[in-house]
Design a protein around this motif. Structure first.
Motif, PDB file in Angstrom:
ATOM      1  N   LEU A 141       0.823  -1.215   0.000  1.00 13.42           N
ATOM      2  CA  LEU A 141       0.000   0.000   0.000  1.00 13.42           C
ATOM      3  C   LEU A 141       0.858   1.267   0.000  1.00 13.42           C
ATOM      4  O   LEU A 141       0.518   2.259  -0.625  1.00 13.42           O
ATOM      5  N   ALA A 142       1.970   1.202   0.738  1.00 19.12           N
ATOM      6  CA  ALA A 142       2.775   2.430   0.926  1.00 19.12           C
ATOM      7  C   ALA A 142       3.936   2.506  -0.051  1.00 19.12           C
ATOM      8  O   ALA A 142       4.814   3.364   0.110  1.00 19.12           O
ATOM      9  N   LYS A 143       3.935   1.628  -1.069  1.00 19.53           N
ATOM     10  CA  LYS A 143       5.094   1.530  -1.970  1.00 19.53           C
ATOM     11  C   LYS A 143       5.559   2.883  -2.542  1.00 19.53           C
ATOM     12  O   LYS A 143       6.755   3.179  -2.474  1.00 19.53           O
ATOM     13  N   PRO A 144       4.649   3.727  -3.047  1.00 18.86           N
ATOM     14  CA  PRO A 144       5.153   4.998  -3.602  1.00 18.86           C
ATOM     15  C   PRO A 144       5.890   5.824  -2.544  1.00 18.86           C
ATOM     16  O   PRO A 144       6.937   6.404  -2.817  1.00 18.86           O
ATOM     17  N   LEU A 145       5.350   5.824  -1.323  1.00 13.41           N
ATOM     18  CA  LEU A 145       5.989   6.585  -0.256  1.00 13.41           C
ATOM     19  C   LEU A 145       7.333   5.959   0.131  1.00 13.41           C
ATOM     20  O   LEU A 145       8.341   6.642   0.290  1.00 13.41           O
ATOM     21  N   VAL A 146       7.326   4.620   0.264  1.00 13.22           N
ATOM     22  CA  VAL A 146       8.562   3.900   0.639  1.00 13.22           C
ATOM     23  C   VAL A 146       9.650   4.175  -0.405  1.00 13.22           C
ATOM     24  O   VAL A 146      10.788   4.519  -0.073  1.00 13.22           O
ATOM     25  N   HIS A 147       9.280   4.067  -1.672  1.00 15.28           N
ATOM     26  CA  HIS A 147      10.285   4.270  -2.719  1.00 15.28           C
ATOM     27  C   HIS A 147      10.751   5.737  -2.745  1.00 15.28           C
ATOM     28  O   HIS A 147      11.935   6.009  -2.961  1.00 15.28           O
ATOM     29  N   ALA A 148       9.831   6.661  -2.481  1.00 17.33           N
ATOM     30  CA  ALA A 148      10.228   8.082  -2.447  1.00 17.33           C
ATOM     31  C   ALA A 148      11.200   8.310  -1.286  1.00 17.33           C
ATOM     32  O   ALA A 148      12.191   9.049  -1.417  1.00 17.33           O
ATOM     33  N   MET A 149      10.951   7.655  -0.132  1.00 19.37           N
ATOM     34  CA  MET A 149      11.867   7.799   1.011  1.00 19.37           C
ATOM     35  C   MET A 149      13.241   7.220   0.679  1.00 19.37           C
ATOM     36  O   MET A 149      14.279   7.767   1.051  1.00 19.37           O
ATOM     37  N   MET A 150      13.250   6.085  -0.038  1.00 15.66           N
ATOM     38  CA  MET A 150      14.530   5.476  -0.422  1.00 15.66           C
ATOM     39  C   MET A 150      15.297   6.409  -1.359  1.00 15.66           C
ATOM     40  O   MET A 150      16.499   6.628  -1.202  1.00 15.66           O
ATOM     41  N   ARG A 151      14.557   6.999  -2.322  1.00 15.00           N
ATOM     42  CA  ARG A 151      15.193   7.924  -3.269  1.00 15.00           C
ATOM     43  C   ARG A 151      15.840   9.101  -2.552  1.00 15.00           C
ATOM     44  O   ARG A 151      16.953   9.501  -2.855  1.00 15.00           O
ATOM     45  N   LYS A 152      15.110   9.601  -1.539  1.00 16.05           N
ATOM     46  CA  LYS A 152      15.612  10.770  -0.825  1.00 16.05           C
ATOM     47  C   LYS A 152      16.824  10.371   0.027  1.00 16.05           C
ATOM     48  O   LYS A 152      17.869  11.020  -0.016  1.00 16.05           O
ATOM     49  N   ALA A 153      16.682   9.272   0.780  1.00 21.20           N
ATOM     50  CA  ALA A 153      17.759   8.879   1.697  1.00 21.20           C
ATOM     51  C   ALA A 153      19.051   8.569   0.950  1.00 21.20           C
ATOM     52  O   ALA A 153      20.139   8.876   1.419  1.00 21.20           O
ATOM     53  N   MET A 154      18.937   7.914  -0.210  1.00 22.75           N
ATOM     54  CA  MET A 154      20.161   7.514  -0.934  1.00 22.75           C
ATOM     55  C   MET A 154      20.528   8.518  -2.025  1.00 22.75           C
ATOM     56  O   MET A 154      21.456   8.274  -2.770  1.00 22.75           O
ATOM     57  N   ARG A 155      19.770   9.630  -2.083  1.00 25.32           N
ATOM     58  CA  ARG A 155      19.996  10.652  -3.126  1.00 25.32           C
ATOM     59  C   ARG A 155      20.089   9.989  -4.512  1.00 25.32           C
ATOM     60  O   ARG A 155      21.072  10.106  -5.234  1.00 25.32           O
ATOM     61  N   ILE A 156      19.014   9.234  -4.807  1.00 28.62           N
ATOM     62  CA  ILE A 156      18.969   8.537  -6.106  1.00 28.62           C
ATOM     63  C   ILE A 156      18.404   9.503  -7.145  1.00 28.62           C
ATOM     64  O   ILE A 156      17.207   9.816  -7.130  1.00 28.62           O
ATOM     65  N   ASN A 157      19.278  10.033  -7.961  1.00 26.49           N
ATOM     66  CA  ASN A 157      18.880  10.920  -9.062  1.00 26.49           C
ATOM     67  C   ASN A 157      19.908  10.719 -10.167  1.00 26.49           C
ATOM     68  O   ASN A 157      20.986  10.166  -9.902  1.00 26.49           O
ATOM     69  N   PRO A 158      19.606  11.129 -11.414  1.00 27.11           N
ATOM     70  CA  PRO A 158      20.522  10.785 -12.514  1.00 27.11           C
ATOM     71  C   PRO A 158      21.983  11.200 -12.289  1.00 27.11           C
ATOM     72  O   PRO A 158      22.879  10.372 -12.468  1.00 27.11           O
ATOM     73  N   PRO A 159      22.279  12.444 -11.823  1.00 25.10           N
ATOM     74  CA  PRO A 159      23.706  12.748 -11.619  1.00 25.10           C
ATOM     75  C   PRO A 159      24.333  11.864 -10.526  1.00 25.10           C
ATOM     76  O   PRO A 159      25.478  11.428 -10.640  1.00 25.10           O
ATOM     77  N   GLY A 160      23.566  11.569  -9.463  1.00 22.76           N
ATOM     78  CA  GLY A 160      24.072  10.710  -8.377  1.00 22.76           C
ATOM     79  C   GLY A 160      24.370   9.307  -8.885  1.00 22.76           C
ATOM     80  O   GLY A 160      25.409   8.707  -8.559  1.00 22.76           O
ATOM     81  N   VAL A 161      23.476   8.780  -9.696  1.00 20.62           N
ATOM     82  CA  VAL A 161      23.656   7.415 -10.228  1.00 20.62           C
ATOM     83  C   VAL A 161      24.890   7.384 -11.146  1.00 20.62           C
ATOM     84  O   VAL A 161      25.695   6.451 -11.104  1.00 20.62           O
ATOM     85  N   ALA A 162      25.083   8.450 -11.921  1.00 17.02           N
ATOM     86  CA  ALA A 162      26.267   8.514 -12.807  1.00 17.02           C
ATOM     87  C   ALA A 162      27.538   8.598 -11.965  1.00 17.02           C
ATOM     88  O   ALA A 162      28.544   7.943 -12.274  1.00 17.02           O
ATOM     89  N   ARG A 163      27.498   9.385 -10.867  1.00 17.41           N
ATOM     90  CA  ARG A 163      28.689   9.467  -9.988  1.00 17.41           C
ATOM     91  C   ARG A 163      28.986   8.100  -9.385  1.00 17.41           C
ATOM     92  O   ARG A 163      30.124   7.676  -9.276  1.00 17.41           O
ATOM     93  N   SER A 164      27.932   7.381  -9.020  1.00 18.49           N
ATOM     94  CA  SER A 164      28.127   6.050  -8.428  1.00 18.49           C
ATOM     95  C   SER A 164      28.754   5.106  -9.436  1.00 18.49           C
ATOM     96  O   SER A 164      29.644   4.321  -9.096  1.00 18.49           O
ATOM     97  N   GLU A 165      28.324   5.194 -10.685  1.00 16.26           N
ATOM     98  CA  GLU A 165      28.902   4.315 -11.710  1.00 16.26           C
ATOM     99  C   GLU A 165      30.401   4.596 -11.855  1.00 16.26           C
ATOM    100  O   GLU A 165      31.218   3.667 -11.969  1.00 16.26           O
ATOM    101  N   ALA A 166      30.773   5.877 -11.795  1.00 10.84           N
ATOM    102  CA  ALA A 166      32.196   6.228 -11.919  1.00 10.84           C
ATOM    103  C   ALA A 166      32.984   5.691 -10.725  1.00 10.84           C
ATOM    104  O   ALA A 166      34.094   5.173 -10.871  1.00 10.84           O
TER     105      ALA A 166
END
Ligand SMILES: N[C@@H](CCC(=O)N[C@@H](CS)C(=O)NCC(=O)O)C(=O)O
Length: 248
Positions: A141-166
């Protein structure tokens, strides 16, 4: 207490590291799996902080994967230990383990979630083996909220993901350089350095023997599959896959 209890988010590669060490040590344990975010109350209760894995056994509470490995080693005979008795070799093992825990682990996680958090296989994987029905329902039920919290906590965004790949490429290059002409990262046998590298790199190379379900290669989005194939062909990825074949 009846035996050991490992509190996890099942797919977590840090939890896989602890699970692998427990299975390798032949210690019977019960794994209690929780979906991300919903794990926090359990992690606090069991280990006094928000992260998993937490191992609770007769000797106490161990709230960090490296502390779990070191604790398990104490009851193993010398030839099965993951940490060498020679202090210099041990320090070297711990340096590799820290590099994997502190750099590889977080960047692999952000890279993997960056590509997979919205993927149709993810809800099934994140609730895999969760025994509590109410947690499964709540997560659904809370999946959108849970995933939004994960995105925020781990700073999951395109530039962050690219930095992680590097960063991942940086650690893979260090490992490839180190293992050229050798079988293990430190010394002549499998150690906590190898186990930590293989477990924390596993989501990038998708080994068959990972201790819980990962998405099948055929299920991966094309953009991620292309990267996973490159990681599997990289000397450090080949090394991680060999460790899974031989030691898991
Ligand atoms: N240094 C810790 C890191 C563990 C860790 O970051 N665990 C993640 C799972 S991948 C976690 O619990 N994250 C959830 C959170 O921080 O709320 C260890 O080695 O055990």
């Amino acid at each position: 207490m009846n035996g050991a209890c490992l509190v996890t988010i099942s797919v977590s590669h840090y939890c896989e590291k602890a699970r692998w060490a427990l299975e390798r040590a032949g210690v019977p344990f019960e794994e209690v799996r929780h979906p991300p975010v919903l794990h926090i109350a359990h992690a606090w209760r069991a280990g006094g902080r928000r992260t998993v894995p937490v191992l609770v056994d007769e000797a106490g509470r161990f709230n960090d994967s490296s502390a779990i490995l070191a604790h398990l080693d104490e009851s193993l005979p010398e030839e099965r230990r993951l940490y060498p008795s020679d202090p210099e070799l041990r320090a070297e093992v711990e340096r590799w383990e820290d590099r994997c825990d502190e750099v590889l682990g977080p960047h692999v996680r952000r890279f993997a979630y960056g590509h997979l958090l919205d993927h149709p296989t993810t809800p099934g994987i994140l609730s895999e083996g969760v025994r509590s029905r109410s947690e499964r329902v709540l997560y659904r039920l809370a999946k959108p909220l849970v995933h939004a919290m994960m995105r925020k906590a781990m700073r999951i965004n395109p530039p962050g993901v690219a930095r992680s790949e590097a960063k991942i490429q940086e650690v893979f290059a260090e490992v490839a350089e180190r293992i050229a002409g050798r079988r293990y990262l430190v010394g002549e046998r499998f150690s906590a350095a190898d186990l930590s590298f293989a477990a924390l790199a596993a989501p990038l190379v998708v080994p068959e023997r990972y201790g819980t379900r990962l998405p099948e290669l055929s299920e991966l989005p094309a953009e991620l599959l292309q990267r996973v194939e490159a990681f599997r062909a990289h000397p450090a990825g080949v090394f991680a896959l060999r460790l899974y074949e031989e030691e898991r």
